[in-house]
Design a protein around this motif. Sequence first.
Motif, PDB file in Angstrom:
ATOM      1  N   ASN A  92      18.358 -36.911 -32.875  1.00 24.67           N
ATOM      2  CA  ASN A  92      19.454 -37.373 -33.733  1.00 24.67           C
ATOM      3  C   ASN A  92      20.761 -37.481 -32.958  1.00 24.67           C
ATOM      4  OD1 ASN A  92      17.871 -37.654 -36.005  1.00 24.67           O
ATOM      5  ND2 ASN A  92      18.340 -35.617 -36.804  1.00 24.67           N
TER       6      ASN A  92
ATOM      7  N   ARG B 265      20.622 -40.731 -31.146  1.00 27.95           N
ATOM      8  CA  ARG B 265      20.844 -41.834 -32.098  1.00 27.95           C
ATOM      9  C   ARG B 265      22.329 -42.012 -32.402  1.00 27.95           C
ATOM     10  NH1 ARG B 265      16.252 -39.650 -35.352  1.00 27.95           N
ATOM     11  NH2 ARG B 265      14.424 -40.973 -34.949  1.00 27.95           N
TER      12      ARG B 265
ATOM     13  N   LEU C 119      22.640 -44.752 -29.422  1.00 26.29           N
ATOM     14  CA  LEU C 119      21.829 -45.873 -29.874  1.00 26.29           C
ATOM     15  C   LEU C 119      22.416 -46.596 -31.079  1.00 26.29           C
ATOM     16  CD1 LEU C 119      18.298 -44.256 -29.391  1.00 26.29           C
ATOM     17  CD2 LEU C 119      19.549 -45.777 -27.841  1.00 26.29           C
ATOM     18  N   ASP C 120      22.925 -45.856 -32.059  1.00 30.93           N
ATOM     19  CA  ASP C 120      23.518 -46.514 -33.232  1.00 30.93           C
ATOM     20  C   ASP C 120      24.687 -47.433 -32.862  1.00 30.93           C
ATOM     21  OD1 ASP C 120      21.680 -45.362 -34.872  1.00 30.93           O
ATOM     22  OD2 ASP C 120      23.019 -43.856 -35.720  1.00 30.93           O
TER      23      ASP C 120
END
Length: 306
Positions: free
Chosen positions: A117, A120, A124-125
């Motif tokens: 998480n 992410r 990545l987000d």
Amino acid sequence: MSSVTPTKREKKSKKHSKEDKGLKRKRHAESSQPSLSPEISKKPRTAIASTKKQAQAQNGEPKTPFHLMTTSLYLSVSPRYSFWPEETFGHLISNPDPSLRPTSEQAARMLSFTPINGLRKDHLDPLLMSYYEPLDGVVIAYDNIRFESDKARIAAESPFAHVWVTVDFLVWKPKKGDVLQGWVNLQSASHVGLLVENTWNVSIPKEKIPESWSYHEVGEEEGMEGMEGVEYGNAEIDAGGWMDANGEYVDGLLKFQVESVQAIGHIFSMEGSLLNTEVIESVVFSGKKEKRKDKKHKKSKSLAAE
């Protein structure tokens, strides 16, 4: 008998030839054996979709600009996510005393602080719907994050751990020569504007429009009278519209060939061309109508006839 002593240059050349032969044998042996561990590389490794694209090209179907790509990334994990919450908070979540046990919402938040998480949220987000240079395209989605090692590296006094991860990306990367289609949403004497996938704007300049096409102002030619402010298909006609070689006004979905692509961050622009009609017409898009004739469209025709 007299013996010939080899010179230093001859000795050096013989030494290099032996080393070259050894390297060739080693490379041959490595290529003949399957790799047991994932290759760690900073360059994106493209996989999947290649055979599908070839089959589409052979069947005359359009080449999809969507690509599935697998790449390795060297990313940092912040201290907030540098632990396994099941092990850290497990004794609290499973506490038999209800007064000391966290609520379901609190427990869910505790368990969300995982390294995955963290990658992410931090790395990545922010890539979604933006141009990512290593993949040479716009990142649409990602999936299947996996660590290439069970250990991380901490450099000097930095509190961040660094790890190699492999990620699967869905990337939108049209190339020059690809045939796409988009909705006509703007017409002027200088260009035609399209909207591709309801997301990306495309401009087709006048130089890339066939000479057999002609632009007509509102009320200038027969068929355009009384059409000021009327929605013609997908675009509102205020200044005029383009008429193709068949005498039909351009409307709805229009096929074009990609001429150039420019992108940086969240800014993406594409220029198209309609000149190579043979290639454009040979591509058939299935599942969508190329012309959209709604009631307002028919109303504009009747106004023009009057």
